[in-house]
Scaffold this motif. Sequence first.
Motif, PDB file in Angstrom:
ATOM      1  N   ALA A 464       0.833  -1.199   0.000  1.00 28.03           N
ATOM      2  CA  ALA A 464       0.000   0.000   0.000  1.00 28.03           C
ATOM      3  C   ALA A 464       0.869   1.250   0.000  1.00 28.03           C
ATOM      4  CB  ALA A 464      -0.923   0.004   1.220  1.00 28.03           C
ATOM      5  N   VAL A 465       1.957   1.224   0.776  1.00 23.77           N
ATOM      6  CA  VAL A 465       2.871   2.365   0.802  1.00 23.77           C
ATOM      7  C   VAL A 465       3.576   2.521  -0.545  1.00 23.77           C
ATOM      8  CG1 VAL A 465       4.841   3.412   2.005  1.00 23.77           C
ATOM      9  CG2 VAL A 465       3.212   2.030   3.283  1.00 23.77           C
ATOM     10  N   CYS A 466       3.704   1.437  -1.294  1.00 26.00           N
ATOM     11  CA  CYS A 466       4.305   1.507  -2.630  1.00 26.00           C
ATOM     12  C   CYS A 466       3.352   2.143  -3.641  1.00 26.00           C
ATOM     13  CB  CYS A 466       4.672   0.110  -3.131  1.00 26.00           C
ATOM     14  SG  CYS A 466       5.998  -0.698  -2.222  1.00 26.00           S
ATOM     15  N   SER A 467       2.069   2.151  -3.323  1.00 27.68           N
ATOM     16  CA  SER A 467       1.074   2.636  -4.289  1.00 27.68           C
ATOM     17  C   SER A 467       0.987   4.158  -4.270  1.00 27.68           C
ATOM     18  CB  SER A 467      -0.296   2.045  -3.963  1.00 27.68           C
ATOM     19  OG  SER A 467      -0.832   2.657  -2.791  1.00 27.68           O
ATOM     20  N   LYS A 468       0.239   4.695  -5.211  1.00 27.35           N
ATOM     21  CA  LYS A 468       0.069   6.143  -5.306  1.00 27.35           C
ATOM     22  C   LYS A 468      -1.005   6.672  -4.366  1.00 27.35           C
ATOM     23  CE  LYS A 468       3.106   7.543  -8.323  1.00 27.35           C
ATOM     24  NZ  LYS A 468       4.155   8.501  -7.908  1.00 27.35           N
ATOM     25  N   ASP A 469      -1.798   5.778  -3.792  1.00 27.30           N
ATOM     26  CA  ASP A 469      -2.859   6.190  -2.876  1.00 27.30           C
ATOM     27  C   ASP A 469      -3.027   5.123  -1.796  1.00 27.30           C
ATOM     28  OD1 ASP A 469      -5.004   7.222  -1.569  1.00 27.30           O
ATOM     29  OD2 ASP A 469      -6.256   7.508  -3.345  1.00 27.30           O
ATOM     30  N   PRO A 470      -2.173   5.130  -0.759  1.00 27.74           N
ATOM     31  CA  PRO A 470      -2.195   4.078   0.268  1.00 27.74           C
ATOM     32  C   PRO A 470      -3.548   3.880   0.943  1.00 27.74           C
ATOM     33  CG  PRO A 470      -0.234   5.423   0.506  1.00 27.74           C
ATOM     34  CD  PRO A 470      -1.100   6.113  -0.506  1.00 27.74           C
ATOM     35  N   LEU A 471      -4.282   4.986   1.189  1.00 26.06           N
ATOM     36  CA  LEU A 471      -5.558   4.865   1.896  1.00 26.06           C
ATOM     37  C   LEU A 471      -6.632   4.224   1.029  1.00 26.06           C
ATOM     38  CD1 LEU A 471      -5.805   8.199   3.924  1.00 26.06           C
ATOM     39  CD2 LEU A 471      -4.835   6.001   4.591  1.00 26.06           C
ATOM     40  N   ALA A 472      -6.477   4.303  -0.282  1.00 27.92           N
ATOM     41  CA  ALA A 472      -7.453   3.675  -1.177  1.00 27.92           C
ATOM     42  C   ALA A 472      -7.074   2.241  -1.497  1.00 27.92           C
ATOM     43  CB  ALA A 472      -7.568   4.479  -2.474  1.00 27.92           C
ATOM     44  N   PHE A 473      -5.792   1.922  -1.351  1.00 26.94           N
ATOM     45  CA  PHE A 473      -5.303   0.606  -1.774  1.00 26.94           C
ATOM     46  C   PHE A 473      -5.931  -0.533  -0.965  1.00 26.94           C
ATOM     47  CE2 PHE A 473      -2.407  -2.980  -1.631  1.00 26.94           C
ATOM     48  CZ  PHE A 473      -2.091  -3.156  -2.972  1.00 26.94           C
ATOM     49  N   VAL A 474      -5.879  -0.437   0.372  1.00 26.35           N
ATOM     50  CA  VAL A 474      -6.387  -1.531   1.206  1.00 26.35           C
ATOM     51  C   VAL A 474      -7.892  -1.726   1.020  1.00 26.35           C
ATOM     52  CG1 VAL A 474      -6.632  -2.396   3.558  1.00 26.35           C
ATOM     53  CG2 VAL A 474      -4.517  -1.272   2.868  1.00 26.35           C
ATOM     54  N   PRO A 475      -8.722  -0.659   1.041  1.00 21.75           N
ATOM     55  CA  PRO A 475     -10.155  -0.867   0.803  1.00 21.75           C
ATOM     56  C   PRO A 475     -10.444  -1.503  -0.554  1.00 21.75           C
ATOM     57  CG  PRO A 475      -9.765   1.329   1.669  1.00 21.75           C
ATOM     58  CD  PRO A 475      -8.424   0.749   1.367  1.00 21.75           C
ATOM     59  N   GLU A 476      -9.636  -1.174  -1.561  1.00 17.31           N
ATOM     60  CA  GLU A 476      -9.856  -1.773  -2.874  1.00 17.31           C
ATOM     61  C   GLU A 476      -9.557  -3.268  -2.853  1.00 17.31           C
ATOM     62  OE1 GLU A 476      -7.883   0.312  -6.014  1.00 17.31           O
ATOM     63  OE2 GLU A 476      -8.739   2.239  -5.443  1.00 17.31           O
ATOM     64  N   ILE A 477      -8.550  -3.664  -2.080  1.00 12.80           N
ATOM     65  CA  ILE A 477      -8.268  -5.084  -1.914  1.00 12.80           C
ATOM     66  C   ILE A 477      -9.479  -5.774  -1.281  1.00 12.80           C
ATOM     67  CG2 ILE A 477      -6.917  -6.755  -0.565  1.00 12.80           C
ATOM     68  CD1 ILE A 477      -5.370  -5.747  -2.883  1.00 12.80           C
ATOM     69  N   MET A 478     -10.032  -5.163  -0.242  1.00 10.98           N
ATOM     70  CA  MET A 478     -11.172  -5.750   0.452  1.00 10.98           C
ATOM     71  C   MET A 478     -12.389  -5.851  -0.465  1.00 10.98           C
ATOM     72  SD  MET A 478      -9.953  -6.437   3.398  1.00 10.98           S
ATOM     73  CE  MET A 478      -8.590  -5.979   4.484  1.00 10.98           C
ATOM     74  N   ARG A 479     -12.603  -4.826  -1.267  1.00  9.49           N
ATOM     75  CA  ARG A 479     -13.777  -4.823  -2.141  1.00  9.49           C
ATOM     76  C   ARG A 479     -13.594  -5.722  -3.355  1.00  9.49           C
ATOM     77  NH1 ARG A 479     -17.482  -1.375  -0.535  1.00  9.49           N
ATOM     78  NH2 ARG A 479     -16.884   0.199   1.011  1.00  9.49           N
ATOM     79  N   ALA A 480     -12.341  -5.926  -3.763  1.00  8.66           N
ATOM     80  CA  ALA A 480     -12.076  -6.793  -4.918  1.00  8.66           C
ATOM     81  C   ALA A 480     -12.146  -8.265  -4.543  1.00  8.66           C
ATOM     82  CB  ALA A 480     -10.711  -6.472  -5.509  1.00  8.66           C
ATOM     83  N   ALA A 481     -11.994  -8.566  -3.256  1.00  5.22           N
ATOM     84  CA  ALA A 481     -11.985  -9.964  -2.816  1.00  5.22           C
ATOM     85  C   ALA A 481     -13.371 -10.583  -2.957  1.00  5.22           C
ATOM     86  CB  ALA A 481     -11.538 -10.036  -1.356  1.00  5.22           C
ATOM     87  N   PRO A 482     -13.441 -11.875  -3.287  1.00  5.99           N
ATOM     88  CA  PRO A 482     -14.736 -12.547  -3.363  1.00  5.99           C
ATOM     89  C   PRO A 482     -15.391 -12.645  -1.997  1.00  5.99           C
ATOM     90  CG  PRO A 482     -12.960 -14.146  -3.515  1.00  5.99           C
ATOM     91  CD  PRO A 482     -12.319 -12.797  -3.552  1.00  5.99           C
ATOM     92  N   ARG A 483     -16.692 -12.817  -1.991  1.00 11.69           N
ATOM     93  CA  ARG A 483     -17.430 -12.967  -0.754  1.00 11.69           C
ATOM     94  C   ARG A 483     -17.708 -14.457  -0.505  1.00 11.69           C
ATOM     95  NH1 ARG A 483     -15.677  -8.469  -0.874  1.00 11.69           N
ATOM     96  NH2 ARG A 483     -16.763  -6.584  -0.227  1.00 11.69           N
ATOM     97  N   LYS A 484     -17.745 -14.822   0.756  1.00 16.16           N
ATOM     98  CA  LYS A 484     -17.972 -16.218   1.107  1.00 16.16           C
ATOM     99  C   LYS A 484     -19.339 -16.686   0.600  1.00 16.16           C
ATOM    100  CE  LYS A 484     -15.090 -15.995   5.236  1.00 16.16           C
ATOM    101  NZ  LYS A 484     -15.039 -15.983   6.711  1.00 16.16           N
ATOM    102  N   GLY A 485     -19.359 -17.879   0.049  1.00 14.54           N
ATOM    103  CA  GLY A 485     -20.614 -18.449  -0.428  1.00 14.54           C
ATOM    104  C   GLY A 485     -21.016 -17.985  -1.808  1.00 14.54           C
ATOM    105  N   ARG A 486     -20.170 -17.164  -2.445  1.00 10.27           N
ATOM    106  CA  ARG A 486     -20.524 -16.672  -3.782  1.00 10.27           C
ATOM    107  C   ARG A 486     -19.580 -17.264  -4.812  1.00 10.27           C
ATOM    108  NH1 ARG A 486     -21.619 -10.168  -2.871  1.00 10.27           N
ATOM    109  NH2 ARG A 486     -22.864 -10.386  -0.971  1.00 10.27           N
TER     110      ARG A 486
END
Length: 486
Positions: A464-486
């Motif tokens: 995230a610190v390597c990215s251009k927007d650290p605060l957006a990087f982690v939430p994007e990882i969470m939102r890009a991840a699949p959801r359980k049971g789907r």
Amino acid sequence: MNQYGSSITRKTQAELENKWRKKLAQVNSRLAETETIKEYAAVLQNEAEWNSLSFCLRRYLYEHGTGRGREEEPVPFTMSAGGKTYSFHAVTPAAELTGQEKEAYADLLYRITVENECFSMNKEGVVNPKAGAISKKLYLTYLENKAISRKLLFVMSMALGFDSADMDDFMNAVGESPVYNFRNVLECIYYFCHNNEAYHTMTAVRGILREYGEALKKRSLPDERPALQTRLLRRGIDDITYGEFSDDEAMKEAFVEYLAENAEQFTEYSRTARKLLNEELESEKVLYLDYSVVRSSLVSGVKLRRYEESEDSLNRRTNVLTSNNTIGNEIYRILIEGVGLDPDEDEGEDWEDEQQPFRISEIDLDRRITANLLDGAHLRSVLFEEDAETEKSRKTPRETITKKDFLMLRLYKLGMSVDFSALTPKEHYELLQSFHSSTDRLLLKAGLPQIYAANPFEHMILTAVCSKDPLAFVPEIMRAAPRKGR
């Protein structure tokens, strides 16, 4: 600590640091091939890329069964336990285990557990010599990378004969920190046993704990003593471990006496870690970070939102707890959920819909990423007023400050205080280096392990610190991840 003990510590530390550097290089090379956030999330989901619990268990058996080092090419191997011999393929992170291999590994692990006399014990403290403390069925779940509790990991350490270096390996693999909580008397006993071959058994752990209880009963009312720093508490144990005694029994007696003399120090939490976490919360800049490396970006301080403390002592504690709840939830919302950040110009109308809060339990990612994240409830639990009457009469232990607390708080403050879009490549690299080294410095002061790049969460923070927007990087990882049971 004597010279021998110091040299052992330096040698172990050097080996660990070398291992971390190699692992970071390997993981970075794989992540360098990804081009999108979703591809990165896919790498994080691939447990074969990381030191998973299953891999660590198999590698532990392989290394202790063959005597081969990690730098050598893995080879097939055989091991025997309980009168039975098992044959296994070479142990590699990417190797897929068949059901038959899992059964064989689980059976071997259980037989070793029984051979090492690590037996189960009921609630009344009665040991059952016919049953291992960890069942074959439970070992099977660990070979499938199911989570293991901290308490059971310590039991497993005695079942399989870990030393302290092995414990470092496994704690880092499962994402636990600190490796040993030296404010917990039982974990101090495990540490002593891990570092003394004569006491590498569960029987020894239980025996020392029993002797400690007996020593407390004979102890007169203790004098008021100042609180020891956690590192000094540990140093006292090391002095005994590496000291000169007539025999192992004399060393154990000195250890039990030391525990009894310092019984008031076993508070379950580290005052130093709490003090440093509070300092990080109060500071407008990231502690120990060299901001001079940043020249072209806009740098500002970070004022974490707090309620003003009332002069009324009855309201003061409530306000402190409310403040910590507000701060923790603010960090969680922005850093994990991505709620509260400004949208990019090209996001379009869908951005607002994507910012709806979600449950972390819904995300199908490695538990080392999603478990025990800093939020309001956790911050309230670890930062409490020691002198409050409710704390003096508390029956349950507080939550422990972990690496995740410092990493999340520091990433949040870094993203808030530095304009990453204005950084030159050279500045960005130097800032990353300073963030890594200064965080390691703070973690060591807090009695926690340094950043372990082979852990998915910690590597995600660095990336995230390597990215251009650290605060957006982690939430994007969470939102890009699949959801359980789907």
